[in-house]
Design a protein around this motif. Structure first.
Motif, short mmCIF file in Angstrom:
data_model
loop_
_atom_site.label_atom_id
_atom_site.label_comp_id
_atom_site.label_asym_id
_atom_site.label_seq_id
_atom_site.Cartn_x
_atom_site.Cartn_y
_atom_site.Cartn_z
N ARG A 21 0.81 -1.21 0.00
CA ARG A 21 0.00 0.00 0.00
C ARG A 21 0.85 1.27 0.00
O ARG A 21 1.97 1.28 0.48
CB ARG A 21 -0.89 0.04 1.26
CG ARG A 21 -2.03 -0.96 1.31
CD ARG A 21 -3.23 -0.54 0.49
NE ARG A 21 -3.56 0.86 0.61
CZ ARG A 21 -4.27 1.41 1.62
NH1 ARG A 21 -4.74 0.67 2.59
NH2 ARG A 21 -4.50 2.71 1.63
N GLU A 25 -5.12 6.76 2.33
CA GLU A 25 -6.25 5.99 2.83
C GLU A 25 -7.55 6.33 2.11
O GLU A 25 -8.44 5.50 2.03
CB GLU A 25 -6.43 6.24 4.34
CG GLU A 25 -5.31 5.69 5.19
CD GLU A 25 -5.22 4.17 5.12
OE1 GLU A 25 -6.25 3.48 4.97
OE2 GLU A 25 -4.09 3.66 5.20
N TYR A 28 -10.16 3.85 0.94
CA TYR A 28 -9.69 2.48 0.71
C TYR A 28 -10.50 1.44 1.49
O TYR A 28 -10.95 0.44 0.92
CB TYR A 28 -8.20 2.35 1.06
CG TYR A 28 -7.70 0.93 0.88
CD1 TYR A 28 -7.31 0.48 -0.38
CD2 TYR A 28 -7.64 0.04 1.94
CE1 TYR A 28 -6.88 -0.82 -0.58
CE2 TYR A 28 -7.21 -1.26 1.75
CZ TYR A 28 -6.83 -1.69 0.50
OH TYR A 28 -6.42 -2.98 0.31
N ASP A 29 -10.65 1.65 2.79
CA ASP A 29 -11.34 0.65 3.61
C ASP A 29 -12.78 0.42 3.14
O ASP A 29 -13.24 -0.72 3.06
CB ASP A 29 -11.33 1.05 5.08
CG ASP A 29 -9.95 0.96 5.71
OD1 ASP A 29 -9.10 0.21 5.19
OD2 ASP A 29 -9.72 1.66 6.72
N ALA A 32 -12.70 -1.57 -0.08
CA ALA A 32 -12.36 -2.98 0.16
C ALA A 32 -13.58 -3.76 0.64
O ALA A 32 -13.85 -4.87 0.16
CB ALA A 32 -11.22 -3.08 1.17
N ALA A 80 -12.49 0.35 -8.87
CA ALA A 80 -11.60 0.06 -7.74
C ALA A 80 -10.19 -0.21 -8.24
O ALA A 80 -9.20 0.23 -7.63
CB ALA A 80 -12.14 -1.13 -6.94
N GLY A 84 -6.88 1.88 -7.30
CA GLY A 84 -5.73 1.15 -6.77
C GLY A 84 -4.45 1.50 -7.50
O GLY A 84 -3.42 1.78 -6.88
N GLN A 87 -3.74 5.46 -6.68
CA GLN A 87 -3.44 6.03 -5.37
C GLN A 87 -3.18 5.04 -4.24
O GLN A 87 -2.48 5.38 -3.30
CB GLN A 87 -4.54 7.01 -4.95
CG GLN A 87 -5.91 6.41 -4.76
CD GLN A 87 -6.97 7.48 -4.52
OE1 GLN A 87 -6.82 8.63 -4.92
NE2 GLN A 87 -8.03 7.11 -3.84
N TRP A 88 -3.73 3.85 -4.26
CA TRP A 88 -3.67 2.99 -3.08
C TRP A 88 -2.49 2.02 -3.05
O TRP A 88 -2.11 1.56 -1.98
CB TRP A 88 -4.96 2.20 -2.93
CG TRP A 88 -6.14 3.06 -2.58
CD1 TRP A 88 -6.15 4.16 -1.78
CD2 TRP A 88 -7.48 2.88 -3.01
NE1 TRP A 88 -7.41 4.66 -1.68
CE2 TRP A 88 -8.26 3.89 -2.43
CE3 TRP A 88 -8.10 1.93 -3.82
CZ2 TRP A 88 -9.63 4.00 -2.63
CZ3 TRP A 88 -9.47 2.04 -4.03
CH2 TRP A 88 -10.21 3.07 -3.44
N TYR A 89 -1.94 1.65 -4.19
CA TYR A 89 -0.91 0.62 -4.20
C TYR A 89 0.41 1.13 -4.77
O TYR A 89 0.44 1.76 -5.82
CB TYR A 89 -1.35 -0.60 -5.03
CG TYR A 89 -2.59 -1.25 -4.48
CD1 TYR A 89 -2.59 -1.81 -3.21
CD2 TYR A 89 -3.76 -1.29 -5.22
CE1 TYR A 89 -3.72 -2.40 -2.69
CE2 TYR A 89 -4.90 -1.88 -4.70
CZ TYR A 89 -4.88 -2.43 -3.44
OH TYR A 89 -6.01 -3.02 -2.92
#
Length: 105
Positions: A21, A25, A28-29, A32, A80, A84, A87-89
């Motif tokens: 990651r 944030e 993200y949660d 998911a 998603a 990802g 920005q998230w990974y």
């Protein structure tokens, strides 16, 4: 998702998603949780397991390759994936494997 998926007798398929990651944030949660809820509604979905420390590992189980292909192409899942990448990974890898045997207690 603390439970081990209750999968049927093989054969079936596992999609193994490993990731590192970023510090972002931003939603993200929630995404998911939504992806697990949405995947569970898809034809051929059998279950999911997930764990995260420095490296996250999510394994989803599917009845066949066509179900996996349909999930990958699902519009909300594609959004998603886009987020990802953006920005998230930092890094991720997806692997698809045929499960031929399982056992446990």
């Amino acid at each position: 998702m603390p439970n081990i998926a209750n999968t049927p007798e093989p054969p079936y398929y596992a999609v193994i998603f490993t990731s590192v990651r970023t510090d972002i944030e931003d939603g993200y949660d929630e995404m998911a949780v939504r992806m697990v809820e949405l995947a569970a509604q898809q034809s051929g979905f059998l279950g999911v397991e997930s764990a995260r420390n420095e490296v996250g590992v999510t394994v989803s189980y599917w009845a066949d390759l066509d179900s996996i292909k349909a999930w990958k192409a699902h519009a909300e899942h594609k959004e998603a994936q886009r987020l990802g990448h953006r920005q998230w990974y930092k890094h991720f890898k997806t692997r698809i494997a045929k499960v031929e045997r399982n056992y446990g207690f």
